[in-house]
Write an enzyme that holds these catalytic residues in place. Structure first.
Site, PDB file in Angstrom:
ATOM      1  N   HIS A  50      -5.627   0.827   2.690  1.00  0.00           N
ATOM      2  CA  HIS A  50      -4.212   0.656   2.352  1.00  0.00           C
ATOM      3  C   HIS A  50      -3.692   1.819   1.519  1.00  0.00           C
ATOM      4  O   HIS A  50      -4.208   2.101   0.432  1.00  0.00           O
ATOM      5  CB  HIS A  50      -4.046  -0.656   1.584  1.00  0.00           C
ATOM      6  CG  HIS A  50      -2.647  -0.997   1.239  1.00  0.00           C
ATOM      7  ND1 HIS A  50      -2.200  -1.081  -0.064  1.00  0.00           N
ATOM      8  CD2 HIS A  50      -1.582  -1.293   2.023  1.00  0.00           C
ATOM      9  CE1 HIS A  50      -0.928  -1.422  -0.071  1.00  0.00           C
ATOM     10  NE2 HIS A  50      -0.531  -1.551   1.184  1.00  0.00           N
ATOM     11  N   HIS A  92       5.547   4.825  -0.970  1.00  0.00           N
ATOM     12  CA  HIS A  92       5.779   3.395  -0.831  1.00  0.00           C
ATOM     13  C   HIS A  92       7.112   2.947  -1.403  1.00  0.00           C
ATOM     14  O   HIS A  92       7.905   2.293  -0.734  1.00  0.00           O
ATOM     15  CB  HIS A  92       4.654   2.605  -1.497  1.00  0.00           C
ATOM     16  CG  HIS A  92       4.881   1.124  -1.469  1.00  0.00           C
ATOM     17  ND1 HIS A  92       5.533   0.454  -2.489  1.00  0.00           N
ATOM     18  CD2 HIS A  92       4.567   0.183  -0.542  1.00  0.00           C
ATOM     19  CE1 HIS A  92       5.611  -0.830  -2.183  1.00  0.00           C
ATOM     20  NE2 HIS A  92       5.033  -1.026  -1.014  1.00  0.00           N
TER      21      HIS A  92
END
Length: 308
Positions: A50, A92
């Site tokens: 991730h 992100h």
């Protein structure tokens, strides 16, 4: 990773080699970043790194991509957003404050939204020091830079289009960059790329633009709504706290956009107990900041079951 001697012997007999950290053979990758990353050989969920191996390097940086390959993981996940001058970058948050030194470099530009800065301005930011002094000077990569590194490492990419409502046309732009960088040929589309988003409209549009691309919807739709998603996606990727074995089975019972059973890749799982729990629910993949921890947990039980 420590394996009981008998388990290690069983794994060796079956042709599976494990490293001390990653649960897969990564010696070649560690020695040569251009070597192919090891692919887990034992049955069980695929493990995705991730934002790269973000428990060990600053998220969404090239260092995190390299950390994943050193651990033996060939699937990495990232997040894509767009700058003021139209460059796609890998980050992100829709602001720069948490993972860069934007507040110090540009003190008068709160709230430091990605879309308010040019690519050149963002390239000047330190995206590593917040994580650790050894990563000082790491940068926010452009999508093109990120794709080049993943390609160099012979890895695969789970690409998330982040907050598409903020960036009109980002779906088409992302696909154009992927194509220009060689990521939409048959080999990549069939084995090395998945595009995902929390926006159903975004995934529906990606599927319409490039029906050959594997797509995933991030979320946990009610079982009654799953057939509608199956028309334009291949995977339903939920937060691990929102699912059950029955829900996973319901997803698997439907045929997705490419004529195969829908898959489930759950996130974000970083501990052994939860990893084994979702594995037992039947998920196809697990997305993790600490992929080595998760892979060790899901595979040790498999090795144990193979012992005489």
């Amino acid at each position: 990773m420590y394996l009981r001697p008998a388990a290690a012997a069983a794994a060796a007999f079956l042709g599976f080699t494990f490293t001390a950290l990653g649960g897969t053979s990564s010696a070649a990758a560690a020695a040569d970043p251009g070597a192919p990353a090891a692919t887990p050989g034992l049955p069980g969920p695929v493990v995705y790194a991730h934002r790269g191996a973000s428990a060990y390097a600053p998220e969404n940086t090239l260092a995190a991509v390299d950390a994943a390959v050193r651990l033996g993981f060939d699937w990495v996940e990232n997040d894509v957003q767009r700058t003021r001058d139209g460059e796609l970058v890998v980050i992100h948050d829709d602001t720069l404050a948490r993972t860069t030194d934007a507040e110090e470099v540009f003190p008068g530009r709160a709230p430091w939204r990605v879309r308010d800065f040019t690519a050149e301005e963002i390239s000047r930011l330190d995206a590593g020091s917040w994580f650790g002094a050894s990563f000082a000077g790491a940068r926010v990569p452009t999508l093109r830079e990120y794709l080049a590194r993943v390609q160099r490492n012979r890895q695969r990419l789970l690409l998330e289009i982040k907050k598409p409502e903020l960036y009109p046309g980002i779906e088409d732009q992302t696909l154009r960059v992927l194509e220009e960088e060689g990521w939409l040929d048959t080999a990549h589309v069939q084995r090395r790329l998945v595009v995902q988003s929390f926006s159903a409209d975004c995934i529906r549009l990606v599927h319409g633009l490039r029906p050959d691309v594997v797509t995933a919807f991030l979320g946990t739709p009610p079982v009654a709504d799953l057939p509608a998603y199956a028309a334009f996606t291949d995977r339903i990727n939920p937060w691990h706290t929102t699912i059950s074995a029955d829900w996973v089975a319901a997803v698997h019972g439907l045929v997705g956009a490419h004529g195969k059973a829908l898959e489930v890749d759950t996130w974000i799982v970083d501990d052994a107990v939860t990893a084994r729990k979702v594995r037992d629910m039947g998920v196809d993949g697990i997305i993790s900041n600490a992929p080595d921890v998760v892979q060790r947990a899901v595979q040790e039980a498999v090795i144990g079951s193979l012992l005489p």
